[in-house]
Scaffold this motif. Structure first.
Motif, PDB file in Angstrom:
ATOM      1  N   VAL A  89       0.845  -1.199   0.000  1.00 40.61           N
ATOM      2  CA  VAL A  89       0.000   0.000   0.000  1.00 40.61           C
ATOM      3  C   VAL A  89       0.881   1.250   0.000  1.00 40.61           C
ATOM      4  CG1 VAL A  89      -1.643   1.367   1.355  1.00 40.61           C
ATOM      5  CG2 VAL A  89      -1.988  -1.101   1.092  1.00 40.61           C
ATOM      6  N   ARG A  90       1.920   1.224   0.816  1.00 39.69           N
ATOM      7  CA  ARG A  90       2.832   2.372   0.898  1.00 39.69           C
ATOM      8  C   ARG A  90       3.613   2.558  -0.401  1.00 39.69           C
ATOM      9  NH1 ARG A  90       3.217   4.785   5.687  1.00 39.69           N
ATOM     10  NH2 ARG A  90       2.409   3.745   7.552  1.00 39.69           N
ATOM     11  N   LEU A  91       4.062   1.468  -0.988  1.00 43.25           N
ATOM     12  CA  LEU A  91       4.799   1.545  -2.243  1.00 43.25           C
ATOM     13  C   LEU A  91       3.939   2.163  -3.337  1.00 43.25           C
ATOM     14  CD1 LEU A  91       7.463   0.651  -3.760  1.00 43.25           C
ATOM     15  CD2 LEU A  91       6.202  -1.410  -4.394  1.00 43.25           C
ATOM     16  N   GLU A  92       2.709   1.702  -3.455  1.00 38.91           N
ATOM     17  CA  GLU A  92       1.829   2.204  -4.507  1.00 38.91           C
ATOM     18  C   GLU A  92       1.414   3.651  -4.246  1.00 38.91           C
ATOM     19  OE1 GLU A  92      -1.281  -0.702  -4.675  1.00 38.91           O
ATOM     20  OE2 GLU A  92      -0.095  -2.075  -5.910  1.00 38.91           O
ATOM     21  N   ASP A  93       1.310   4.006  -2.974  1.00 45.40           N
ATOM     22  CA  ASP A  93       0.945   5.386  -2.634  1.00 45.40           C
ATOM     23  C   ASP A  93       2.017   6.375  -3.092  1.00 45.40           C
ATOM     24  OD1 ASP A  93      -0.433   7.580  -1.115  1.00 45.40           O
ATOM     25  OD2 ASP A  93       1.406   7.464   0.088  1.00 45.40           O
ATOM     26  N   VAL A  94       3.263   6.086  -2.772  1.00 50.09           N
ATOM     27  CA  VAL A  94       4.328   7.020  -3.153  1.00 50.09           C
ATOM     28  C   VAL A  94       4.638   6.917  -4.648  1.00 50.09           C
ATOM     29  CG1 VAL A  94       6.312   5.515  -2.692  1.00 50.09           C
ATOM     30  CG2 VAL A  94       6.516   7.978  -2.359  1.00 50.09           C
ATOM     31  N   ALA A  95       4.379   5.769  -5.258  1.00 53.20           N
ATOM     32  CA  ALA A  95       4.590   5.632  -6.705  1.00 53.20           C
ATOM     33  C   ALA A  95       3.723   6.621  -7.475  1.00 53.20           C
ATOM     34  CB  ALA A  95       4.276   4.202  -7.142  1.00 53.20           C
ATOM     35  N   ALA A  96       2.506   6.874  -6.980  1.00 52.26           N
ATOM     36  CA  ALA A  96       1.584   7.796  -7.660  1.00 52.26           C
ATOM     37  C   ALA A  96       2.062   9.238  -7.580  1.00 52.26           C
ATOM     38  CB  ALA A  96       0.193   7.673  -7.048  1.00 52.26           C
ATOM     39  N   ARG A  97       2.934   9.546  -6.600  1.00 50.80           N
ATOM     40  CA  ARG A  97       3.440  10.917  -6.439  1.00 50.80           C
ATOM     41  C   ARG A  97       4.858  11.089  -6.972  1.00 50.80           C
ATOM     42  NH1 ARG A  97       4.095  11.254  -1.166  1.00 50.80           N
ATOM     43  NH2 ARG A  97       3.142   9.277  -0.560  1.00 50.80           N
ATOM     44  N   SER A  98       5.460  10.009  -7.410  1.00 55.93           N
ATOM     45  CA  SER A  98       6.835  10.059  -7.881  1.00 55.93           C
ATOM     46  C   SER A  98       6.943  10.773  -9.223  1.00 55.93           C
ATOM     47  CB  SER A  98       7.361   8.629  -8.019  1.00 55.93           C
ATOM     48  OG  SER A  98       8.585   8.592  -8.722  1.00 55.93           O
ATOM     49  N   TRP A  99       8.132  11.332  -9.499  1.00 57.44           N
ATOM     50  CA  TRP A  99       8.373  11.938 -10.807  1.00 57.44           C
ATOM     51  C   TRP A  99       8.238  10.905 -11.919  1.00 57.44           C
ATOM     52  CZ3 TRP A  99      12.125   9.854 -13.852  1.00 57.44           C
ATOM     53  CH2 TRP A  99      13.125   9.090 -13.234  1.00 57.44           C
ATOM     54  N   LYS A 100       8.408   9.621 -11.592  1.00 62.05           N
ATOM     55  CA  LYS A 100       8.325   8.582 -12.609  1.00 62.05           C
ATOM     56  C   LYS A 100       6.912   8.422 -13.156  1.00 62.05           C
ATOM     57  CE  LYS A 100      12.153   5.932 -10.653  1.00 62.05           C
ATOM     58  NZ  LYS A 100      12.599   4.639 -10.088  1.00 62.05           N
ATOM     59  N   ALA A 101       5.939   8.912 -12.423  1.00 66.46           N
ATOM     60  CA  ALA A 101       4.544   8.803 -12.862  1.00 66.46           C
ATOM     61  C   ALA A 101       4.066  10.066 -13.554  1.00 66.46           C
ATOM     62  CB  ALA A 101       3.641   8.501 -11.664  1.00 66.46           C
ATOM     63  N   PRO A 103       4.975  12.184 -16.665  1.00 65.17           N
ATOM     64  CA  PRO A 103       5.779  12.386 -17.875  1.00 65.17           C
ATOM     65  C   PRO A 103       5.972  13.851 -18.238  1.00 65.17           C
ATOM     66  CG  PRO A 103       3.585  11.596 -18.428  1.00 65.17           C
ATOM     67  CD  PRO A 103       3.719  11.475 -16.937  1.00 65.17           C
ATOM     68  N   GLY A 104       5.107  14.733 -17.731  1.00 64.82           N
ATOM     69  CA  GLY A 104       5.246  16.151 -18.038  1.00 64.82           C
ATOM     70  C   GLY A 104       6.469  16.779 -17.405  1.00 64.82           C
ATOM     71  N   ASN A 105       6.968  16.183 -16.327  1.00 68.64           N
ATOM     72  CA  ASN A 105       8.113  16.748 -15.619  1.00 68.64           C
ATOM     73  C   ASN A 105       9.344  15.866 -15.701  1.00 68.64           C
ATOM     74  OD1 ASN A 105       6.555  18.907 -14.767  1.00 68.64           O
ATOM     75  ND2 ASN A 105       5.877  17.847 -12.923  1.00 68.64           N
ATOM     76  N   ALA A 106       9.319  14.826 -16.513  1.00 69.56           N
ATOM     77  CA  ALA A 106      10.440  13.894 -16.558  1.00 69.56           C
ATOM     78  C   ALA A 106      10.776  13.527 -18.007  1.00 69.56           C
ATOM     79  CB  ALA A 106      10.104  12.627 -15.774  1.00 69.56           C
ATOM     80  N   GLU A 107      12.020  13.133 -18.220  1.00 61.93           N
ATOM     81  CA  GLU A 107      12.450  12.735 -19.556  1.00 61.93           C
ATOM     82  C   GLU A 107      11.808  11.411 -19.963  1.00 61.93           C
ATOM     83  OE1 GLU A 107      16.651  12.655 -19.701  1.00 61.93           O
ATOM     84  OE2 GLU A 107      16.895  14.807 -19.340  1.00 61.93           O
ATOM     85  N   VAL A 108      11.549  10.558 -18.971  1.00 67.63           N
ATOM     86  CA  VAL A 108      10.917   9.269 -19.247  1.00 67.63           C
ATOM     87  C   VAL A 108       9.749   9.071 -18.294  1.00 67.63           C
ATOM     88  CG1 VAL A 108      13.001   8.188 -20.133  1.00 67.63           C
ATOM     89  CG2 VAL A 108      12.514   8.087 -17.696  1.00 67.63           C
ATOM     90  N   SER A 109       8.806   8.252 -18.706  1.00 70.03           N
ATOM     91  CA  SER A 109       7.662   7.927 -17.858  1.00 70.03           C
ATOM     92  C   SER A 109       7.694   6.441 -17.536  1.00 70.03           C
ATOM     93  CB  SER A 109       6.350   8.284 -18.573  1.00 70.03           C
ATOM     94  OG  SER A 109       5.244   7.859 -17.815  1.00 70.03           O
TER      95      SER A 109
END
Length: 217
Positions: A89-101, A103-109
Motif C-alpha cells: 500500500v505504501r509503495l503504490e501510494d508514493v509511486a503515484a506521487r513520484s516523478w516517474k509517474a 511524464p510532463g516533468n520527466a524525460e521518461v515515464s
C-alpha cells in the motif's frame, strides 16, 4: 511457438550466441546498447562495503543518512505476508506521487503498473515460491515519503523499483533505502546483489560490472 525473440545478453557472451545461432540455422541480429549493469559479490557487511568505498562516498553517505534522520523520517522494512500488505500500500501510494509517474516533468515515464501490482501481490501471498519480496520505506508519521522493493532468492538479492516524493529529493533517500536493503540481506544470508540498474549512482556500491546488448533471434 514464437517468431522473434529479444534477449538481453552480456557483451562477453555474444560470441557464444552467434555461434549457437549459426549452428542452428537461425538468423541473429545484435544491437549494441552500451548499457552497463552493476552488482556486488563477497562483501560481508555494511561496514565492509563502506571500508572499500572512497572517502568522498563515505562522507556523502553519512551526510545523506543524517539528513534523513534530522527530517524525522523512519526507515521501516516490510517482509512476510502480513507486513507486505502494508508495504505494498505504501509503495503504490508514493509511486503515484513520484516523478516517474509524471511524464510532463520527466524525460521518461515509468509509472507503477497494474501488472507490477499483480506480480508483487502474488509474491507477497506465496513466499514459498522461492522468491521473497522485501519492501523498505521512509515514513514521516503515517505518510510514506519513499519506498523501494527488492527480490531475494537464496543468496541473491535483485533490485526492484524505487519511488520517492519529489519534496524529499534533496535528502538523497536512495542511500538510506540502499543501506536498509543491505542490512536486511546480510541478516538473511545474501552474498550477491544484482542492482538491476544502469544508473551510475549504483557504481560506488558495486564491485562487478557487465555491459549488455540486445540479441534478436
Amino acid at each position: 511457438r514464437w517468431d522473434v525473440g529479444i534477449f538481453p545478453v552480456a557483451d562477453s557472451e555474444v560470441r557464444l550466441w552467434v555461434q549457437a545461432a549459426s549452428d542452428s540455422g537461425l538468423r541473429i541480429l545484435v544491437r549494441s546498447l552500451s548499457r552497463r549493469f552493476y552488482w556486488l559479490e563477497g562483501v560481508p557487511d555494511w561496514q565492509g562495503l563502506m571500508a572499500r568505498a572512497s572517502h568522498n562516498f563515505r562522507k556523502s553517505s553519512k551526510r545523506g543518512e543524517r539528513r534523513v534522520a534530522e527530517a524525522g523520517l523512519e526507515v521501516r522494512r516490510f517482509d512476510g505476508p502480513e507486513l507486505l500488505t502494508e508495504g505494498l500500500v505504501r509503495l503504490e501510494d508514493v509511486a503515484a506521487r513520484s516523478w516517474k509517474a509524471n511524464p510532463g516533468n520527466a524525460e521518461v515515464s515509468v509509472p507503477w503498473s497494474r501488472r507490477q501490482s499483480h506480480l508483487y501481490r502474488r509474491l507477497a501471498e506465496e513466499p514459498g515460491a522461492g522468491i521473497e519480496l522485501v519492501i523498505v520505506a521512509l515514513i514521516d508519521g503515517d505518510a510514506t515519503k519513499a519506498a523501494a522493493s527488492s527480490l531475494r532468492r537464496r543468496d541473491l538479492m535483485v533490485g526492484g523499483v524505487t519511488f520517492f516524493d519529489p519534496e524529499i529529493s534533496h535528502l538523497s533517500p536512495g542511500r538510506s533505502l540502499m543501506r536498509a536493503f543491505f542490512e536486511w540481506g546480510m541478516a538473511h544470508g545474501v552474498s550477491r546483489y544484482d542492482f538491476n540498474a544502469t544508473d551510475p549512482w549504483c557504481e560506488p556500491y558495486a564491485n562487478r560490472t557487465a555491459t549488455y546488448c540486445q540479441v534478436l533471434l
